[in-house]
Design a protein around this motif. Structure first.
Motif, short mmCIF file in Angstrom:
data_model
loop_
_atom_site.label_atom_id
_atom_site.label_comp_id
_atom_site.label_asym_id
_atom_site.label_seq_id
_atom_site.Cartn_x
_atom_site.Cartn_y
_atom_site.Cartn_z
N ASN A 97 49.00 59.70 43.02
CA ASN A 97 48.69 58.81 44.07
C ASN A 97 47.16 58.74 43.73
O ASN A 97 46.58 57.65 44.30
N VAL A 98 46.41 59.47 43.25
CA VAL A 98 45.15 59.23 42.57
C VAL A 98 45.00 58.10 42.09
O VAL A 98 43.85 57.11 41.91
N LEU A 99 45.87 57.97 40.98
CA LEU A 99 45.71 56.59 39.92
C LEU A 99 46.48 55.54 40.79
O LEU A 99 45.91 54.28 40.66
N HIS A 100 47.15 55.60 41.88
CA HIS A 100 47.47 54.60 42.86
C HIS A 100 46.23 54.09 43.34
O HIS A 100 46.01 52.68 43.49
N ARG A 101 45.49 54.80 43.91
CA ARG A 101 44.43 54.44 44.86
C ARG A 101 43.37 53.71 43.76
O ARG A 101 42.81 52.57 44.27
N TRP A 102 43.05 54.19 42.53
CA TRP A 102 42.12 53.53 41.67
C TRP A 102 42.72 52.14 41.26
O TRP A 102 41.86 51.39 40.95
N VAL A 103 43.74 52.29 40.80
CA VAL A 103 44.32 51.04 40.34
C VAL A 103 44.34 49.71 41.42
O VAL A 103 44.00 48.70 41.16
N SER A 104 44.70 50.28 42.53
CA SER A 104 44.41 49.33 43.77
C SER A 104 42.73 48.85 43.78
O SER A 104 42.50 47.80 44.21
N ARG A 105 41.97 49.67 43.65
CA ARG A 105 40.35 49.22 43.48
C ARG A 105 40.31 48.41 42.09
O ARG A 105 39.43 47.48 42.27
N ILE A 106 40.77 48.43 41.27
CA ILE A 106 40.68 47.64 40.08
C ILE A 106 41.39 46.18 40.40
O ILE A 106 40.81 45.33 40.06
N VAL A 107 42.44 46.38 41.23
CA VAL A 107 42.97 45.03 41.60
C VAL A 107 42.25 44.39 42.54
O VAL A 107 41.94 43.16 42.38
N LEU A 108 41.43 45.16 43.30
CA LEU A 108 40.43 44.52 44.35
C LEU A 108 39.25 44.01 43.67
O LEU A 108 38.64 43.04 43.73
N LEU A 109 38.72 44.45 42.42
CA LEU A 109 37.97 44.00 41.47
C LEU A 109 38.16 42.79 40.94
O LEU A 109 37.41 41.61 40.99
N MET A 110 39.47 42.61 40.43
CA MET A 110 39.85 41.37 40.02
C MET A 110 39.93 40.30 41.07
O MET A 110 39.44 39.13 40.74
N ALA A 111 40.25 40.73 42.25
CA ALA A 111 40.35 39.73 43.45
C ALA A 111 38.98 39.33 43.71
O ALA A 111 38.75 37.94 43.85
N ILE A 112 37.98 40.17 43.75
CA ILE A 112 36.54 39.83 43.92
C ILE A 112 36.12 38.95 42.60
O ILE A 112 35.34 37.70 43.44
N LEU A 113 36.50 39.07 41.61
CA LEU A 113 36.06 38.21 40.45
C LEU A 113 36.82 36.75 40.78
O LEU A 113 36.25 35.75 40.20
N LEU A 151 42.79 47.29 52.91
CA LEU A 151 43.89 48.35 52.32
C LEU A 151 43.04 49.11 51.42
O LEU A 151 43.48 50.49 51.38
N ASN A 152 42.09 49.14 50.83
CA ASN A 152 41.29 49.74 50.12
C ASN A 152 40.56 50.51 50.63
O ASN A 152 40.11 51.94 50.52
N VAL A 153 39.44 49.83 51.80
CA VAL A 153 38.71 50.72 52.94
C VAL A 153 39.45 52.00 53.43
O VAL A 153 38.97 52.90 53.70
N SER A 154 40.62 51.48 54.12
CA SER A 154 41.36 52.54 54.86
C SER A 154 41.91 53.65 54.01
O SER A 154 42.37 54.61 54.59
N THR A 155 41.93 53.53 52.85
CA THR A 155 42.51 54.66 52.21
C THR A 155 41.49 55.73 51.75
O THR A 155 41.20 56.78 50.98
N LEU A 156 40.14 55.45 51.92
CA LEU A 156 39.02 56.37 51.97
C LEU A 156 39.36 57.50 52.85
O LEU A 156 39.74 57.38 53.96
#
Length: 228
Positions: A122-138, A176-181
């Motif tokens: 689940n730790v990897l799940h959250r960080w992959v989600s953050r990398i997905v968010l990074l790609m969305a920001i780009l 989705l990313n903010v609420s997982t903090l």
């Protein structure tokens, strides 16, 4: 090897007796020494959770891999420069959806193969989600940069449905990313799970509307992981 040694009633089944076995144990112990250390914050900041060094190393390698896919051989000359960067970032965000959803389940193929617990995955799940968010920001940033540079931003927003549906998906992905903090997740965990599932459902709907009809095959990255 250990099970066979135990079945043969060896006195010390965990200790290898051949040189290859000693080398395997040596490599394993070195990997443990390198990857197991973990920084533990003070109690005043107990909500800050730092993964072990091995997890951090794995995530950094994965991030570098995704960034290489984004920027290597993607220097298109002319007016398509920003569009090329933005579109590839968007495709990379979509392409990670199967991995993201696979890591979210308590019973999944990665856990079955590796024997890792759901909590570690689940730790990897959250960080992959953050990398997905990074790609969305780009994706959003590069697309709007190109539109502003050539004066077509208002035209895109008024004639192309991809812009508003994309911003809807982008806003849901941010939440989705903010609420997982940890502070939000631990405040009321049952509510977090319910809203997380509902928000993800809305995100999937927005993504399906956002993907262009000329590239229907890209929706495979959404249908396959959520089908089970």
């Amino acid at each position: 090897m250990r099970k066979r040694a135990a079945a043969a009633n060896r006195a010390r089944p965990a200790v290898p007796f051949a040189i290859p076995g000693h080398m395997i144990v040596l490599i394993k112990n070195l990997c443990c020494i390198i990857t197991y250390p973990q920084f533990t914050p003070s109690r005043a900041k107990s909500w800050v959770q730092v993964p072990p060094f091995g997890t951090i190393f794995l995530l950094v390698v994965y991030l570098c891999f995704v960034l290489a896919l984004e920027f290597v051989n993607n220097d298109v000359a002319g007016a398509q420069y920003w569009t090329s960067l933005g579109i590839r970032a968007g495709w990379l965000a979509i392409a990670q959806m199967p991995l993201l959803i696979l890591l979210a389940g308590k019973n999944n193929l990665i856990g079955l193969v590796t024997g890792l617990s759901y909590k570690r995955l689940n730790v990897l799940h959250r960080w992959v989600s953050r990398i997905v968010l990074l790609m969305a920001i780009l994706h959003v940033g590069y697309q709007n940069t190109g539109w502003n540079k050539y004066g077509v931003r208002s035209l895109e927003w008024s004639t192309d449905s991809c812009a508003p549906t994309g911003m809807a998906a982008f806003a849901l992905l941010i939440w989705l990313n903010v609420s997982t903090l940890a502070p939000f997740r631990n405040f009321w965990y049952e509510f977090f799970v319910i809203q997380h599932v509902l928000t993800f459902f809305g995100f999937i709907v927005a993504i399906m509307y956002h993907l262009p009809s000329t590239a229907l095959e890209t929706r495979t990255y959404i249908w396959l992981p959520i089908a089970p």
